[in-house]
Write an enzyme that holds these catalytic residues in place. Structure first.
Site, PDB file in Angstrom:
ATOM      1  N   HIS A 190     -11.227  10.038   6.982  1.00  4.42           N
ATOM      2  CA  HIS A 190     -11.010   8.604   7.207  1.00  4.42           C
ATOM      3  C   HIS A 190     -10.458   8.276   8.588  1.00  4.42           C
ATOM      4  O   HIS A 190     -10.879   7.305   9.208  1.00  4.42           O
ATOM      5  CB  HIS A 190     -10.052   8.077   6.142  1.00  4.42           C
ATOM      6  N   ARG A 242      -0.799   9.021   9.069  1.00  2.00           N
ATOM      7  CA  ARG A 242      -0.680   7.583   9.337  1.00  2.00           C
ATOM      8  C   ARG A 242      -0.267   6.800   8.096  1.00  2.00           C
ATOM      9  O   ARG A 242      -0.813   6.984   7.017  1.00  2.00           O
ATOM     10  CB  ARG A 242      -2.021   7.047   9.852  1.00  2.00           C
ATOM     11  N   HIS A 264      -8.993   9.920   3.320  1.00  2.00           N
ATOM     12  CA  HIS A 264      -8.631   8.814   2.430  1.00  2.00           C
ATOM     13  C   HIS A 264      -8.849   9.271   0.988  1.00  2.00           C
ATOM     14  O   HIS A 264      -9.900   9.837   0.663  1.00  2.00           O
ATOM     15  CB  HIS A 264      -9.469   7.575   2.715  1.00  2.00           C
ATOM     16  N   ARG A 313      -0.826   9.169   1.838  1.00  2.00           N
ATOM     17  CA  ARG A 313      -2.232   9.507   1.636  1.00  2.00           C
ATOM     18  C   ARG A 313      -2.486  11.007   1.537  1.00  2.00           C
ATOM     19  O   ARG A 313      -3.335  11.451   0.769  1.00  2.00           O
ATOM     20  CB  ARG A 313      -3.075   8.914   2.765  1.00  2.00           C
ATOM     21  N   GLU A 332       0.849  -1.194   0.000  1.00  2.00           N
ATOM     22  CA  GLU A 332       0.000   0.000   0.000  1.00  2.00           C
ATOM     23  C   GLU A 332       0.883   1.241   0.000  1.00  2.00           C
ATOM     24  O   GLU A 332       2.107   1.146   0.063  1.00  2.00           O
ATOM     25  CB  GLU A 332      -0.954  -0.013   1.201  1.00  2.00           C
TER      26      GLU A 332
END
Length: 534
Positions: A346, A381, A239, A285, A123
């Protein structure tokens, strides 16, 4: 409903440990506490409603000894966190990851495998494949198994439809919680030697979020009213890829889809991520969300598209069964059609400040999971570190409680609480929720500045003034109070941080300033502000 005044007969329930919240952090903590402790788990709705259940992508863990290591996982987490991570907490996270995953496997959690080995995918901002998963419903698989085990444990009692209102503080220590039983419409007191708050995030302060409706910041509000500290509240993660469809603007399209090679394209069909970051679709992100926001602005569109049509239908149905089915229900065949997506709130990096054992500044009070802030995530994060956080620090808390050996002493707590149940104002209070969400979405979103933040602050203050005119007590009123509390601290912290870092981006201070701002912002609730209903 008529006002109902209750001033007597407050039921007191004694437990050694009270856990507030039923996501992965709460339930795993309960399972790791020694069986000699009587544990109560209370949850606002049912056990199966939490942010954890909705988690799709997986859990980050360095299992590939040839290509990966805890040191590399550590490095990637710091890179994503933009210089604000607490390195001691991150080391604990990455070094204790594998043994907690082994525990999950021993409990029967069914992760995808390649032969005898757990399958690993990649990811955003991870330098190697290290995400273990169970299809695209990893959170549900883990939570279902943990709940199944918890229900069988004789020392664990589960109280659904129980909403924690406030913490009980006695002689400077946390000794339980005041709880509203939504079924009986009565207040109860849960008395305990330790309280673990694991209530998840606060996504519902925004109009568009991947969080469930229960995520109204209740744990943070409750802890702040008790005197706990909050940290990093300005860092709210959006997100990048949430389904944008007339019937659904909250369904997450997992980052794992981009991990499998999906490309982001604008309304002209142009791939654009390489313009913004060398990692393209696998950039952190915050970078991807801002890039999408910029492309939407440039093309005057409300969404972009995710293209994974180069993969076969069979592959997509097997790898992403839930995403494939959900999109198909909306008329989108992801093996042939682009997926319309846009960013949505998110995850909150900030929360109740704790040490590496999950201990807050109040003795007896612990926080774990998204509601907590150990400093792991820094300003942004790293993908799939969230479920891992609940596991690693849930076990840390359990071991700390076990080592301290404190059991409930059954001494009297103050049960002389007067309250008036009044649901007459709930319609007006629900409208207030929407006002809060609209203000936060418009002025405290992906891109901010002093002017927008001041506008948001004024709106939140005005709503709070209207809120104080309402008498009595209801669940909706409590949710509004918690949303106002959290929103005000997000705005205050965002105004204070005069730079851009990670998920906090200000157009008036668009550079990262390590000289002045490589530090955490810690907040406490001002005395008398956002007062308790009791």
């Amino acid at each position: 409903m008529e006002e109902d005044s209750n001033k007597v007969d407050i039921e007191v329930i004694h437990k050694d440990v009270l856990i507030i919240g039923s996501g992965i952090a709460g339930v795993y903590t309960a399972l790791e506490i020694p069986d000699s402790y009587q544990i109560g788990i209370i949850t606002k709705e049912t056990l199966d409603i939490s942010n954890s259940v909705l988690a799709q992508g997986g859990i980050a863990v360095s299992l590939d000894e040839k290509n990966d290591s805890p040191q590399l996982h550590f490095k990637d987490t710091l890179f994503a966190g933009a210089g604000l991570n607490d390195e001691k907490s991150v080391w604990v996270l990455v070094e204790e990851a594998a043994e907690n995953i082994r525990t999950l496997c021993s409990l029967g959690v069914n992760f995808d495998k390649s032969g005898q080995q757990l399958s690993l995918t990649r990811e955003g901002a991870h330098s190697v494949n290290r995400i273990i998963h169970s299809g695209d419903t990893t959170g549900k698989e883990v939570c279902d198994k943990l709940i199944e085990v918890a229900r069988k444990k004789k020392n664990i009692s589960i109280f659904e439809s129980h909403f924690a209102v406030d913490l009980v503080i006695k002689e400077g220590k946390c000794r339980g919680a005041i709880v509203y039983d939504e079924i009986s419409n009565k207040i109860k007191i849960f008395q305990s030697s330790s309280v673990v708050v694991a209530t998840g995030g606060f996504g519902q302060i925004y109009s568009h979020t991947t969080n469930p409706e229960v995520a109204t910041g209740d744990g943070i509000g409750m802890c702040l009213r008790a005197g706990a500290q909050a940290m990093d509240m300005e860092f709210v993660q959006f997100h990048p890829t949430v389904l944008y469809h007339p019937k659904d603007k909250s369904f997450l399209i997992s980052e794992a889809v981009r991990g499998e090679g999906a490309r982001l394209k604008n309304c002209k069909g142009e791939a654009f991520m390489k313009k913004y970051h060398e990692l393209g679709e696998l950039a952190p992100r915050d970078v991807v969300s801002r890039a999408i926001f910029k492309e939407m602005s440039l093309t005057d569109s409300k969404n972009v598209f995710l293209d994974i049509t180069f993969k076969s239908r069979e592959y997509l149905e097997n790898r992403f069964p839930n995403i494939f089915k959900t999109c198909l229900d909306y008329g989108i065949d992801i093996s042939k059609d682009y997926i319309p997506v846009a960013p949505a709130e998110h995850y909150c990096m900030g929360g109740i400040r704790t040490d590496v054992d999950g201990q807050t500044n109040i003795p007896g009070l612990y926080a774990c999971g998204e509601v907590a802030c150990t400093g792991i995530h820094g300003a942004n994060r790293l993908a799939s570190n969230s479920l891992l956080e609940g596991l690693v620090f849930g076990r840390k808390i359990a071991r700390k409680i076990g080592a301290e050996g404190n059991h409930c002493d059954n001494s009297d707590v103050n049960s002389n609480i007067s309250y008036t149940l009044n649901k007459n104002n709930d319609a007006a209070l629900k409208a207030m929720k929407e006002e809060i969400q609209a203000a936060m979405t418009k002025y405290v979103g992906i891109i901010r500045n002093h002017e927008s933040l001041e506008k948001a602050a004024a709106i939140i203050n005005d709503i709070y003034k209207k809120y104080t005119d309402f008498s009595g007590f209801s669940l909706v009123k409590l949710e509004v109070l918690n949303m106002l509390t959290v929103a005000s601290l997000v705005i205050e912290s965002a105004l204070e941080r005069k730079e851009s870092r990670g998920a906090h981006y200000r157009t008036d201070f668009d550079k990262t300033d390590d000289v002045n701002w490589r530090k955490n912002i810690v907040k406490k609730l001002e005395k008398g502000k956002m007062a308790s209903p009791f």
